[in-house]
Design an enzyme around this catalytic site. Structure first.
Site, mmCIF file in Angstrom:
data_model
loop_
_atom_site.group_PDB
_atom_site.id
_atom_site.type_symbol
_atom_site.label_atom_id
_atom_site.label_comp_id
_atom_site.label_asym_id
_atom_site.label_seq_id
_atom_site.Cartn_x
_atom_site.Cartn_y
_atom_site.Cartn_z
ATOM 1 N N CYS A 2 -6.404 12.286 2.738
ATOM 2 C CA CYS A 2 -7.237 11.176 2.291
ATOM 3 C C CYS A 2 -8.574 11.744 1.811
ATOM 4 C CB CYS A 2 -7.483 10.213 3.433
ATOM 5 S SG CYS A 2 -5.970 9.742 4.279
ATOM 6 N N ARG A 27 -6.096 13.509 -3.565
ATOM 7 C CA ARG A 27 -5.778 13.829 -2.173
ATOM 8 C C ARG A 27 -4.925 12.754 -1.518
ATOM 9 N NH1 ARG A 27 -9.248 17.638 0.050
ATOM 10 N NH2 ARG A 27 -8.718 16.807 2.071
ATOM 11 N N TRP A 79 -3.844 8.065 2.026
ATOM 12 C CA TRP A 79 -2.421 8.400 1.935
ATOM 13 C C TRP A 79 -1.869 8.044 3.312
ATOM 14 C CZ3 TRP A 79 1.238 11.785 4.080
ATOM 15 C CH2 TRP A 79 2.366 12.056 3.278
ATOM 16 N N ASN A 105 -10.530 10.633 7.944
ATOM 17 C CA ASN A 105 -9.397 11.496 7.587
ATOM 18 C C ASN A 105 -8.940 12.166 8.873
ATOM 19 O OD1 ASN A 105 -9.883 10.927 4.938
ATOM 20 N ND2 ASN A 105 -10.703 12.958 4.422
ATOM 21 N N GLY A 106 -7.635 12.394 9.011
ATOM 22 C CA GLY A 106 -7.136 13.069 10.201
ATOM 23 C C GLY A 106 -6.310 12.119 11.044
ATOM 24 N N GLU A 488 11.171 27.555 -6.695
ATOM 25 C CA GLU A 488 9.904 26.957 -7.115
ATOM 26 C C GLU A 488 10.112 26.098 -8.364
ATOM 27 O OE1 GLU A 488 7.073 26.297 -6.090
ATOM 28 O OE2 GLU A 488 5.819 26.036 -7.857
ATOM 29 N N LYS A 492 9.205 22.148 -8.524
ATOM 30 C CA LYS A 492 8.247 21.602 -9.496
ATOM 31 C C LYS A 492 8.885 20.440 -10.239
ATOM 32 C CE LYS A 492 5.374 22.884 -8.862
ATOM 33 N NZ LYS A 492 4.450 23.539 -8.052
ATOM 34 N N GLU A 495 9.399 17.339 -7.862
ATOM 35 C CA GLU A 495 8.205 16.650 -7.349
ATOM 36 C C GLU A 495 7.439 15.883 -8.417
ATOM 37 O OE1 GLU A 495 5.341 19.165 -5.290
ATOM 38 O OE2 GLU A 495 5.535 20.737 -6.770
ATOM 39 N N HIS A 511 30.592 29.684 -4.105
ATOM 40 C CA HIS A 511 30.845 29.295 -2.713
ATOM 41 C C HIS A 511 30.506 27.828 -2.477
ATOM 42 C CE1 HIS A 511 31.721 33.415 -1.850
ATOM 43 N NE2 HIS A 511 30.517 33.798 -2.265
ATOM 44 N N LYS A 608 -2.049 15.983 -2.018
ATOM 45 C CA LYS A 608 -2.402 17.383 -2.278
ATOM 46 C C LYS A 608 -2.533 18.197 -0.987
ATOM 47 C CE LYS A 608 -3.711 20.763 -5.016
ATOM 48 N NZ LYS A 608 -2.600 21.443 -5.727
#
Ligand code: G6P
Length: 613
Positions: A2, A27, A79, A105-106, A488, A492, A495, A511, A608
């Protein structure tokens, strides 16, 4: 996660709060809110005004009443962790009387217990958040009069958890109280006005003079200055520092998105990561922040790398570099898994924590666990002075500049470069020959120009992305050095475009995943020109034989029989090739997301800096 902003001064707080929140929106972005203290008039005492909405900062701006004025204010972009995104759960939170307002935040770990006690004493809870507990708790301590900062201190003594908070009190309108424990709070010093935020990016437009609070510290912020002190009311002196990142680093700078800007900033970011660290005389790297001398490094038998998301994949590339150049067994593991499995910590293992933000809670918790057990941890971190950087015994700063888009690109690339430097340094202490050292030094120096060349192919990749974005899903394959690149690349794509993407070692195709291959599921194949080229070409043949479409990322054109399309990437030394092979995959994901009209910089459900478990 946040974002927090606060202002106190002669001006109206709201424009700064909204602008600051917009800058912090990366964020967290599922709800937003602000509170200001409307000044007293002859007939009406000062009064707290709160406006908060589910949605983006733009929704908050639209909802803000015209007469929402006050010279002290706090704001928050959220968030969701405790409770769904909703108007009620958005911050700021207030006490029964609407006198105290808190943004946070937290996570307050003992919120349930505190909530039960406060409710029994008459607190009326209007949200499902842990933060609302703080508003009632501070109000309870203010009930007997006294100073706001004393009430905040007393309340925080009862709290278990992490927080960065800003508190307003309609009865003490000359101040804002902020506190930090695990979630950053930065004060910004202006001309007869003061700012505070969870991140300097919200402040740089207004001031370059900042003060970073330490964990366990609080500050009283007034228009004409600030005072920092500990939870035991001991005054501490904090000297302001000057923010050295350019103001332009926080703008999109003419690009359509931060992500595209950050992709294009990579040549410069890599130059900064390398700057002053290549030692041509001894064909090695000079890393001043490791705090380990050659003798200590020689005693290291293993390297364990920890990070989350892209940081973990960058760690996988790092592990391969260390194994190849230094011949020391190295392995990367998600920090989020490591911390929960009671890890064995060994004296002769070097632990390396990777984090762009330096705030990711799982990575921080992993570092703390290692340190508690007596292990040695280095940080590969972008944000100077961040929690993870401070917790580590030493490390390498990336100097990639601020990364705003949720998906990591330039920090990823700089992390791999930092690992290449570490591997080179390690290697030259062990058995890497001067000739091989020279080969790597020269290849590192060439990287910025090679990345520029690669970015020159953006238009062609954009066309391919528009075509492949229409697929129901995509497979990414790579072998050995190519496998972390595939992981990666898939990360990318999924997301930011929400196209399902899976990464597999090319060797594992037969396999299982070969069963999925069809014209509807194209494959992105990493086909570097190395000792495994023939094996990779065989895998392409297997896919084409099952009518699969193939987009090859290679060092030379692949024949049409084996690939429908091919992006040719500049060649480095084999150990460094993964870094360059990854660049087209960033552009592919970006343009696929744009073609699908996604919110590129703020993908759904993500944030983020994930500062929660
Ligand atoms: C989040 C972001 C990822 C990032 C990861 C680690 O999940 O969405 O893009 O790679 O956190 O972040 P860090 O700041 O620790 O590198």
């Amino acid at each position: 996660m946040c974002g927090i902003v606060a202002y106190i001064g002669p001006k109206d707080a709201s424009p700064f709060l909204l602008e600051g929140l917009q800058r912090l929106e990366y964020r967290g972005y599922d709800s937003a809110g602000v509170a200001v203290i409307a000044p007293a008039t002859k007939s009406v005492p000062a009064k707290l005004k709160v406006c908060k909405v589910k949605g983006r900062v733009a929704d908050l701006a639209a909802a803000l009443p015209a007469r929402f004025k006050g010279g002290a204010g706090i704001g928050h972009t959220r968030w969701a962790t405790h409770g769904v995104p909703s108007d009620a759960n958005a911050h700021p939170h207030t006490d029964n009387e609407g006198r105290i307002a808190v943004v946070h935040n937290g996570i307050i770990e003992n919120a349930d217990e505190l909530r039960a006690k406060l409710a029994a004493d008459g607190a009326l809870f209007r949200s499902e958040t842990d933060t609302e507990v703080l508003a009632h708790l501070i109000a309870a301590h203010r009930a007997d009069g006294g100073e706001l900062e004393d009430a905040v201190r007393a309340a925080l003594k009862l709290v278990v958890g992490t927080y960065g908070i800003a508190v307003l009190d309609a009865e003490q309108t000359d101040r804002i109280v902020v506190a930090r424990n695990g979630s950053p709070i930065v004060l910004g010093i202006g001309e007869k006005e003061m700012f505070a935020a969870s991140d300097v990016s919200a402040l740089v437009r207004y001031t370059r003079q900042v003060v970073h609070l330490e964990d366990g510290e609080l500050a009283t912020v007034r228009a004409d200055g600030f005072r920092t002190f500990t939870e035991d009311a001991r005054t501490v002196t904090r000297q302001p520092s000057t923010v050295d990142w350019e103001i332009g680093s926080y703008d999109t700078g003419g690009y359509a998105h931060y992500l595209l800007k950050e992709i294009h900033e990579q040549p410069g970011a890599v130059e900064r990561t390398l700057s002053g660290r290549l030692d041509e005389r001894f064909s090695t790297a000079h890393l001043g922040g490791l705090n380990l001398d050659a003798r200590e490094l020689r005693e290291i038998r293993r390297v364990k790398i920890l990070g989350c998301g892209s940081a973990y994949y960058a760690g996988e590339m790092g592990a391969q570099l260390i194994e190849e150049l230094a011949r020391i067994p190295a392995h990367s593991e998600p920090a989020s898994e490591f911390r929960y499995r009671n890890p064995v910590i060994e004296a002769d293992t070097l632990y390396v924590a990777v984090s762009q933000s330096g705030e990711t809670y799982d990575t921080l918790a992993a570092v703390q666990e290692i340190k508690r057990k007596g292990g040695r941890v280095l940080g590969v971190v972008n944000t100077v002075g961040s929690a993870i950087a401070r917790e580590c015994d030493g490390g390498i700063y990336l100097h990639a500049g601020p990364e705003i888009s949720v998906a990591s690109t330039k920090a990823f690339t700089s992390t791999v470069v930092a690992f290449a430097l570490l591997a080179l340094h390690f290697g030259r202490i062990h058995d890497l020959s001067p000739a091989d050292g020279r080969r790597i030094v020269a290849a590192l120096k060439a990287l910025p120009e090679q990345i520029r060349d690669m970015l020159g192919q953006e238009r062609e990749i954009e066309k391919l992305a528009a075509e492949y974005a229409q697929s129901q899903g995509m497979m990414f394959i790579g072998r050995v050095r190519g496998y972390p690149v595939a992981r990666e690349g898939a990360q990318k794509l999924k997301e930011i475009s929400y196209v399902h993407a899976e990464a597999y070692p090319a060797s594992e195709l037969k396999h299982g995943p070969l069963a999925l291959i069809s014209p509807e599921l194209p494959t992105v194949a990493l086909v570097p020109d190395d000792e495994l080229l023939d094996k990779n070409l065989t895998a392409l043949g297997e896919i084409k034989a099952r009518s699969g479409r193939v987009l090859a990322i290679a060092h030379r054109p692949i024949e049409a029989r084996l690939a429908d399309h091919c992006v040719v990437v500049p060649k480095s030394e084999p150990e460094l090739d993964p870094l360059l092979l990854n660049i087209p995959l960033q552009l592919l994901a970006y343009h696929a997301a744009v073609a699908l009209d996604r919110d590129v910089d703020k993908p759904r459900n993500l944030a983020k800096s994930v500062t929660v478990e």
